[in-house]
Design a protein around this motif. Sequence first.
Motif, PDB file in Angstrom:
ATOM      1  N   THR A   1      51.319  51.709  65.514  1.00  0.00           N
ATOM      2  CA  THR A   1      50.765  52.422  63.851  1.00  0.00           C
ATOM      3  C   THR A   1      51.211  51.534  62.362  1.00  0.00           C
ATOM      4  N   PHE A   2      50.550  50.756  61.532  1.00  0.00           N
ATOM      5  CA  PHE A   2      51.018  50.520  60.357  1.00  0.00           C
ATOM      6  C   PHE A   2      51.080  51.697  59.050  1.00  0.00           C
ATOM      7  N   SER A   3      52.318  52.166  59.120  1.00  0.00           N
ATOM      8  CA  SER A   3      52.406  53.495  58.396  1.00  0.00           C
ATOM      9  C   SER A   3      52.285  53.453  56.753  1.00  0.00           C
ATOM     10  N   ARG A   4      52.762  51.778  56.588  1.00  0.00           N
ATOM     11  CA  ARG A   4      53.653  51.837  54.960  1.00  0.00           C
ATOM     12  C   ARG A   4      52.848  50.358  55.031  1.00  0.00           C
ATOM     13  N   LEU A   5      52.535  50.399  53.471  1.00  0.00           N
ATOM     14  CA  LEU A   5      51.484  49.280  53.082  1.00  0.00           C
ATOM     15  C   LEU A   5      51.562  49.079  51.289  1.00  0.00           C
ATOM     16  N   ARG A   6      52.194  48.135  50.892  1.00  0.00           N
ATOM     17  CA  ARG A   6      52.604  47.612  49.416  1.00  0.00           C
ATOM     18  C   ARG A   6      51.377  46.538  49.140  1.00  0.00           C
ATOM     19  N   LEU A   7      51.161  47.259  47.764  1.00  0.00           N
ATOM     20  CA  LEU A   7      50.446  45.954  47.417  1.00  0.00           C
ATOM     21  C   LEU A   7      50.996  45.815  45.717  1.00  0.00           C
ATOM     22  N   VAL A   8      51.231  44.058  45.506  1.00  0.00           N
ATOM     23  CA  VAL A   8      51.438  44.146  43.778  1.00  0.00           C
ATOM     24  C   VAL A   8      50.461  42.588  43.515  1.00  0.00           C
ATOM     25  N   ARG A   9      50.082  43.542  42.796  1.00  0.00           N
ATOM     26  CA  ARG A   9      49.182  42.406  42.272  1.00  0.00           C
ATOM     27  C   ARG A   9      50.159  41.281  41.031  1.00  0.00           C
ATOM     28  N   LEU A  10      49.814  39.965  41.396  1.00  0.00           N
ATOM     29  CA  LEU A  10      50.843  38.934  40.768  1.00  0.00           C
ATOM     30  C   LEU A  10      49.811  38.705  38.908  1.00  0.00           C
ATOM     31  N   GLN A  11      51.022  38.950  38.164  1.00  0.00           N
ATOM     32  CA  GLN A  11      51.032  38.498  36.813  1.00  0.00           C
ATOM     33  C   GLN A  11      50.266  36.929  36.386  1.00  0.00           C
ATOM     34  N   GLU A  12      51.038  35.887  37.404  1.00  0.00           N
ATOM     35  CA  GLU A  12      50.986  34.624  36.960  1.00  0.00           C
ATOM     36  C   GLU A  12      49.873  34.354  38.252  1.00  0.00           C
ATOM     37  N   TYR A  13      49.639  35.112  39.091  1.00  0.00           N
ATOM     38  CA  TYR A  13      48.242  34.123  39.481  1.00  0.00           C
ATOM     39  C   TYR A  13      47.265  34.697  39.708  1.00  0.00           C
ATOM     40  N   PRO A  14      46.734  35.305  38.847  1.00  0.00           N
ATOM     41  CA  PRO A  14      45.316  37.030  38.465  1.00  0.00           C
ATOM     42  C   PRO A  14      44.417  36.987  39.962  1.00  0.00           C
ATOM     43  N   GLY A  15      44.403  38.015  40.645  1.00  0.00           N
ATOM     44  CA  GLY A  15      44.216  37.784  41.784  1.00  0.00           C
ATOM     45  C   GLY A  15      44.442  37.745  43.242  1.00  0.00           C
ATOM     46  N   HIS A  16      45.665  36.981  42.817  1.00  0.00           N
ATOM     47  CA  HIS A  16      46.608  37.207  43.721  1.00  0.00           C
ATOM     48  C   HIS A  16      46.918  38.538  44.507  1.00  0.00           C
ATOM     49  N   VAL A  17      47.674  39.013  45.094  1.00  0.00           N
ATOM     50  CA  VAL A  17      48.404  40.293  45.770  1.00  0.00           C
ATOM     51  C   VAL A  17      49.897  39.763  46.857  1.00  0.00           C
ATOM     52  N   ASP A  18      50.828  40.629  46.427  1.00  0.00           N
ATOM     53  CA  ASP A  18      51.624  40.248  47.873  1.00  0.00           C
ATOM     54  C   ASP A  18      51.084  41.391  48.139  1.00  0.00           C
ATOM     55  N   PHE A  19      51.917  41.438  49.438  1.00  0.00           N
ATOM     56  CA  PHE A  19      51.477  42.501  50.197  1.00  0.00           C
ATOM     57  C   PHE A  19      52.466  42.215  51.595  1.00  0.00           C
ATOM     58  N   THR A  20      53.237  44.283  51.448  1.00  0.00           N
ATOM     59  CA  THR A  20      54.274  43.716  52.589  1.00  0.00           C
ATOM     60  C   THR A  20      53.401  45.379  54.102  1.00  0.00           C
ATOM     61  N   ILE A  21      53.342  45.205  54.972  1.00  0.00           N
ATOM     62  CA  ILE A  21      52.682  45.949  56.040  1.00  0.00           C
ATOM     63  C   ILE A  21      54.273  47.058  56.951  1.00  0.00           C
ATOM     64  N   GLY A  22      53.899  48.115  57.748  1.00  0.00           N
ATOM     65  CA  GLY A  22      55.123  48.429  58.543  1.00  0.00           C
ATOM     66  C   GLY A  22      54.990  49.152  59.144  1.00  0.00           C
ATOM     67  N   SER A  23      55.601  49.692  60.184  1.00  0.00           N
ATOM     68  CA  SER A  23      55.043  50.134  61.097  1.00  0.00           C
ATOM     69  C   SER A  23      56.452  50.561  61.643  1.00  0.00           C
ATOM     70  N   GLY A  24      56.437  52.102  62.270  1.00  0.00           N
ATOM     71  CA  GLY A  24      57.485  53.190  62.314  1.00  0.00           C
ATOM     72  C   GLY A  24      57.922  53.806  61.898  1.00  0.00           C
ATOM     73  N   GLY A  25      59.076  54.556  61.326  1.00  0.00           N
ATOM     74  CA  GLY A  25      59.598  55.237  60.680  1.00  0.00           C
ATOM     75  C   GLY A  25      59.973  54.312  59.042  1.00  0.00           C
ATOM     76  N   ALA A  26      61.012  55.423  58.095  1.00  0.00           N
ATOM     77  CA  ALA A  26      61.247  54.870  57.184  1.00  0.00           C
ATOM     78  C   ALA A  26      62.672  53.665  57.771  1.00  0.00           C
ATOM     79  N   GLY A  27      62.896  52.668  56.743  1.00  0.00           N
ATOM     80  CA  GLY A  27      63.809  52.156  57.485  1.00  0.00           C
ATOM     81  C   GLY A  27      63.221  51.199  58.519  1.00  0.00           C
TER      82      GLY A  27
END
Length: 87
Positions: A59-85
């Motif tokens: 189960t991928f329970s963590r998702l983080r998206l960050v919009r990139l000002q230097e590249y409009p429309g692009h995003v950095d992402f992090t996805i993760g499974s498991g508990g915190a940490g």
Amino acid sequence: MLAALEGLARRHHAGLWLNRIRLSRQGHAVELAGRAFTPELVPNYLQWLGDEGVFNGLTFSRLRLVRLQEYPGHVDFTIGSGGAGAP
């Protein structure tokens, strides 16, 4: 862990790439970080991960998206499974 890496390499995703892959607990905890040309590509990638046999049961329970000002429309992402940490 090798099966997880093979699963990730199995398919090319145009406009989305990984910058970091972290696997632990015999592949039962996964963290993937990367960049996408558009935010819409990230949920599509998550759907594919869910369909990839090696990731069945995760189960991928963590998702983080960050919009990139230097590249409009692009995003950095992090996805993760498991508990915190995890992994």
